[in-house]
Design an enzyme around this catalytic site. Structure first.
Site, PDB file in Angstrom:
ATOM      1  N   PRO A  11     106.775  82.673  36.808  1.00 37.26           N
ATOM      2  CA  PRO A  11     108.145  82.568  36.322  1.00 37.26           C
ATOM      3  C   PRO A  11     108.329  81.602  35.148  1.00 37.26           C
ATOM      4  CG  PRO A  11     107.902  81.495  38.458  1.00 37.26           C
ATOM      5  CD  PRO A  11     106.645  82.264  38.218  1.00 37.26           C
ATOM      6  N   ASN A  12     109.206  82.016  34.263  1.00 40.62           N
ATOM      7  CA  ASN A  12     109.632  81.246  33.087  1.00 40.62           C
ATOM      8  C   ASN A  12     108.604  81.186  31.965  1.00 40.62           C
ATOM      9  OD1 ASN A  12     112.249  80.463  34.185  1.00 40.62           O
ATOM     10  ND2 ASN A  12     111.064  79.212  35.613  1.00 40.62           N
ATOM     11  N   ARG A  19     110.721  77.142  25.434  1.00 38.40           N
ATOM     12  CA  ARG A  19     110.874  76.371  26.680  1.00 38.40           C
ATOM     13  C   ARG A  19     110.158  75.022  26.563  1.00 38.40           C
ATOM     14  NH1 ARG A  19     107.520  77.430  32.250  1.00 38.40           N
ATOM     15  NH2 ARG A  19     108.629  75.882  33.478  1.00 38.40           N
ATOM     16  N   TYR A  24     105.115  72.325  26.753  1.00 37.82           N
ATOM     17  CA  TYR A  24     104.347  73.577  26.800  1.00 37.82           C
ATOM     18  C   TYR A  24     103.869  74.068  25.433  1.00 37.82           C
ATOM     19  CZ  TYR A  24     106.075  73.659  31.576  1.00 37.82           C
ATOM     20  OH  TYR A  24     106.350  73.327  32.880  1.00 37.82           O
ATOM     21  N   ASN A  75      98.240  81.906  35.983  1.00 43.40           N
ATOM     22  CA  ASN A  75      99.086  80.722  35.841  1.00 43.40           C
ATOM     23  C   ASN A  75     100.299  81.006  36.725  1.00 43.40           C
ATOM     24  OD1 ASN A  75     100.844  78.684  35.250  1.00 43.40           O
ATOM     25  ND2 ASN A  75     100.582  78.795  33.026  1.00 43.40           N
ATOM     26  N   ALA A  78     105.709  77.719  38.528  1.00 41.52           N
ATOM     27  CA  ALA A  78     106.316  76.938  39.623  1.00 41.52           C
ATOM     28  C   ALA A  78     105.876  77.423  41.001  1.00 41.52           C
ATOM     29  CB  ALA A  78     107.831  76.977  39.512  1.00 41.52           C
ATOM     30  N   HIS A  81     103.323  75.531  43.302  1.00 37.65           N
ATOM     31  CA  HIS A  81     103.700  74.400  44.148  1.00 37.65           C
ATOM     32  C   HIS A  81     104.454  74.814  45.412  1.00 37.65           C
ATOM     33  CE1 HIS A  81     102.611  72.701  40.353  1.00 37.65           C
ATOM     34  NE2 HIS A  81     103.702  73.149  39.754  1.00 37.65           N
ATOM     35  N   ASP A  88      97.906  83.347  50.018  1.00 38.64           N
ATOM     36  CA  ASP A  88      97.421  84.284  51.044  1.00 38.64           C
ATOM     37  C   ASP A  88      96.925  85.583  50.412  1.00 38.64           C
ATOM     38  OD1 ASP A  88      97.868  82.611  53.167  1.00 38.64           O
ATOM     39  OD2 ASP A  88      99.658  83.648  53.902  1.00 38.64           O
ATOM     40  N   GLU A  99      92.647  79.412  38.197  1.00 34.70           N
ATOM     41  CA  GLU A  99      94.041  78.972  38.029  1.00 34.70           C
ATOM     42  C   GLU A  99      94.157  78.184  36.724  1.00 34.70           C
ATOM     43  OE1 GLU A  99      95.196  76.362  41.191  1.00 34.70           O
ATOM     44  OE2 GLU A  99      97.217  76.025  40.386  1.00 34.70           O
ATOM     45  N   HIS A 101      96.903  76.055  34.075  1.00 38.19           N
ATOM     46  CA  HIS A 101      98.213  75.488  33.729  1.00 38.19           C
ATOM     47  C   HIS A 101      98.134  74.972  32.297  1.00 38.19           C
ATOM     48  CE1 HIS A 101      99.622  75.655  37.839  1.00 38.19           C
ATOM     49  NE2 HIS A 101      98.431  75.231  38.193  1.00 38.19           N
ATOM     50  N   LEU A 102      99.163  75.230  31.532  1.00 35.40           N
ATOM     51  CA  LEU A 102      99.199  74.741  30.148  1.00 35.40           C
ATOM     52  C   LEU A 102      99.240  73.216  30.124  1.00 35.40           C
ATOM     53  CD1 LEU A 102     101.865  77.317  29.044  1.00 35.40           C
ATOM     54  CD2 LEU A 102      99.530  77.252  28.156  1.00 35.40           C
ATOM     55  N   SER A 103     100.101  72.659  30.967  1.00 29.76           N
ATOM     56  CA  SER A 103     100.276  71.205  30.990  1.00 29.76           C
ATOM     57  C   SER A 103      99.331  70.587  32.014  1.00 29.76           C
ATOM     58  CB  SER A 103     101.726  70.875  31.355  1.00 29.76           C
ATOM     59  OG  SER A 103     102.036  71.357  32.662  1.00 29.76           O
ATOM     60  N   ARG A 108     102.390  64.768  35.640  1.00 35.59           N
ATOM     61  CA  ARG A 108     103.828  65.073  35.687  1.00 35.59           C
ATOM     62  C   ARG A 108     104.447  64.663  37.030  1.00 35.59           C
ATOM     63  NH1 ARG A 108     104.829  70.897  33.530  1.00 35.59           N
ATOM     64  NH2 ARG A 108     106.945  70.050  33.454  1.00 35.59           N
ATOM     65  N   ARG A 112     104.546  68.423  41.337  1.00 37.74           N
ATOM     66  CA  ARG A 112     103.636  69.353  40.632  1.00 37.74           C
ATOM     67  C   ARG A 112     102.162  69.045  40.909  1.00 37.74           C
ATOM     68  NH1 ARG A 112     107.080  72.076  36.970  1.00 37.74           N
ATOM     69  NH2 ARG A 112     108.819  70.738  36.373  1.00 37.74           N
TER      70      ARG A 112
HETATM   71  C1  DQA Z   1     102.888  75.306  34.540  1.00 36.44           C
HETATM   72  C2  DQA Z   1     103.130  74.017  35.316  1.00 36.44           C
HETATM   73  C3  DQA Z   1     104.126  74.241  36.449  1.00 36.44           C
HETATM   74  O1  DQA Z   1     104.355  73.024  37.150  1.00 36.44           O
HETATM   75  C4  DQA Z   1     105.443  74.729  35.891  1.00 36.44           C
HETATM   76  O2  DQA Z   1     106.338  75.025  36.955  1.00 36.44           O
HETATM   77  C5  DQA Z   1     105.303  75.890  34.976  1.00 36.44           C
HETATM   78  C6  DQA Z   1     104.175  75.932  34.051  1.00 36.44           C
HETATM   79  C7  DQA Z   1     101.993  75.074  33.316  1.00 36.44           C
HETATM   80  O3  DQA Z   1     101.481  76.055  32.781  1.00 36.44           O
HETATM   81  O4  DQA Z   1     101.819  73.937  32.863  1.00 36.44           O
HETATM   82  O5  DQA Z   1     106.172  76.754  34.912  1.00 36.44           O
HETATM   83  O6  DQA Z   1     102.205  76.215  35.400  1.00 36.44           O
END
Ligand code: DQA
Length: 144
Positions: A11-12, A19, A24, A75, A78, A81, A88, A99, A101-103, A108, A112
């Site tokens: 999501p997002n 964003r 990011y 990725n 959210a 978490h 599962d 897995e 994550h950009l950040s 953080r 997270r």
């Molecule tokens: C994220 C890190 C997550 O905590 C956050 O909710 C995201 C992006 C990242 O790519 O850094 O939406 O997965």
């Protein structure tokens, strides 16, 4: 035949580019898809790149990967978490998962720092921005 990697974005991530660019970066999800396409071609992988804002849709795509993919790059955003369901599903399909994550989620907010997905992934990359996707594809190409 080329090994197939399903690349999933949670999501997002469709809002990347606008964003929270300080966290990011300025690259859009289309930019990341293009980067993955180039990396996959160099590595001899076939990728299927998707994004969803819906947990159940991501779960269904992971389940369907049993038939259509050799590995998954995810990725979970959210849902990392919060989602026992995504963890599962990954366990159920038994495919290698990386897995991304950009950040750097460990720099953080405390909520997270834990990801349900990390426990079922072969590896985790965070903090490298879009480069993390390319590094994850390289790792999966080696693994496959
Ligand atoms: C994220 C890190 C997550 O905590 C956050 O909710 C995201 C992006 C990242 O790519 O850094 O939406 O997965």
């Amino acid at each position: 035949m080329a090994k197939r990697v399903l690349v999933l974005n949670g999501p997002n991530l469709n809002l990347l580019g606008t964003r929270e660019p300080a966290i990011y970066g300025s690259q859009t999800l289309q930019d990341i898809e293009d980067l993955c396409g180039t990396a996959a071609a160099e590595l001899g992988l076939a990728i299927d790149f998707r994004q969803s804002n819906h947990e159940g849709e991501l779960v269904t795509w992971i389940q369907d990967a049993r038939m259509s993919a050799d590995a998954i790059l995810i990725n979970p955003a959210a849902y990392s978490h919060t989602s026992v369901a995504i963890a599962d599903a990954i366990k159920a399909v038994g495919l290698p998962v990386v897995e991304v994550h950009l950040s750097n989620i460990h720099q953080r907010e405390p909520f997270r720092h834990h990801s349900y997905v990390s426990a079922v992934a072969v590896g985790v990359l965070c903090g490298f921005g879009a480069l993390g996707y390319k590094l994850a594809l390289q790792a999966l190409a080696e693994k496959l």
